[in-house]
Motif scaffolding. Structure first.
Motif, short mmCIF file in Angstrom:
data_model
loop_
_atom_site.label_atom_id
_atom_site.label_comp_id
_atom_site.label_asym_id
_atom_site.label_seq_id
_atom_site.Cartn_x
_atom_site.Cartn_y
_atom_site.Cartn_z
N MET A 1 0.82 -1.19 0.00
CA MET A 1 0.00 0.00 0.00
C MET A 1 0.86 1.26 0.00
SD MET A 1 -3.04 0.98 -0.08
CE MET A 1 -4.23 2.14 0.43
N GLN A 2 1.94 1.25 0.76
CA GLN A 2 2.81 2.42 0.81
C GLN A 2 3.46 2.68 -0.54
OE1 GLN A 2 5.62 1.85 3.92
NE2 GLN A 2 4.26 2.62 5.52
N ARG A 3 3.78 1.63 -1.25
CA ARG A 3 4.41 1.80 -2.56
C ARG A 3 3.45 2.51 -3.52
NH1 ARG A 3 5.19 -1.30 -7.47
NH2 ARG A 3 7.22 -0.80 -8.31
N LEU A 4 2.20 2.12 -3.47
CA LEU A 4 1.19 2.74 -4.32
C LEU A 4 1.00 4.22 -3.97
CD1 LEU A 4 -0.80 2.21 -6.59
CD2 LEU A 4 -2.48 1.56 -4.87
N GLU A 5 1.04 4.54 -2.70
CA GLU A 5 0.92 5.94 -2.27
C GLU A 5 2.12 6.75 -2.73
OE1 GLU A 5 0.31 5.94 1.92
OE2 GLU A 5 -1.65 4.97 1.77
N ARG A 6 3.31 6.17 -2.62
CA ARG A 6 4.51 6.88 -3.08
C ARG A 6 4.46 7.12 -4.59
NH1 ARG A 6 9.50 3.76 -1.55
NH2 ARG A 6 8.04 2.07 -1.45
N LEU A 7 3.99 6.13 -5.33
CA LEU A 7 3.86 6.30 -6.78
C LEU A 7 2.88 7.40 -7.14
CD1 LEU A 7 3.84 2.62 -8.09
CD2 LEU A 7 5.56 4.36 -8.53
N SER A 8 1.76 7.46 -6.42
CA SER A 8 0.79 8.51 -6.72
C SER A 8 1.32 9.89 -6.35
CB SER A 8 -0.54 8.23 -6.03
OG SER A 8 -0.37 8.24 -4.63
N GLU A 9 2.11 9.98 -5.29
CA GLU A 9 2.73 11.25 -4.92
C GLU A 9 3.76 11.68 -5.97
OE1 GLU A 9 4.26 10.60 -1.02
OE2 GLU A 9 2.27 10.69 -0.09
N ARG A 10 4.52 10.73 -6.46
CA ARG A 10 5.49 11.05 -7.51
C ARG A 10 4.79 11.45 -8.80
NH1 ARG A 10 9.89 6.21 -6.69
NH2 ARG A 10 10.63 6.92 -4.67
N ALA A 11 3.68 10.82 -9.09
CA ALA A 11 2.93 11.16 -10.30
C ALA A 11 2.36 12.58 -10.20
CB ALA A 11 1.81 10.16 -10.54
N LEU A 12 2.09 13.04 -9.01
CA LEU A 12 1.60 14.40 -8.81
C LEU A 12 2.69 15.43 -9.09
CD1 LEU A 12 -0.76 16.19 -7.89
CD2 LEU A 12 0.13 15.97 -5.57
#
Length: 82
Positions: A1-12
């Protein structure tokens, strides 16, 4: 779950960085008579930044989609019942 959150933050960060790199203060650095292979530097900068962020955005989107599917939250559309 944390990996997905980090990816979405990077995509922002991708559209924010693109916005900042295309602001007039940076664009004025490339105005003038400078040319590279006969192409004005301003055009090279604009299309270079544009191309870079298309590629980075595509990579980020693919990783985010793969992360969502791995987490069991695929984006497949289910047919509606009538």
């Amino acid at each position: 779950m944390q990996r997905l959150e980090r990816l979405s933050e990077r995509a922002l960060v991708v559209p924010i960085a693109a916005f900042l790199l295309l602001m007039p203060p940076l664009l004025t650095l490339f105005e003038g008579e400078g040319r590279f292979l006969g192409i004005p530097l301003l055009y090279l900068y604009l299309f270079g930044v544009w191309t870079l962020f298309i590629v980075v955005g595509r990579i980020a989107a693919r990783r985010l989609l793969a992360g969502q599917q791995a987490a069991g939250r695929g984006t497949a559309v289910q047919p509606r019942e009538r």
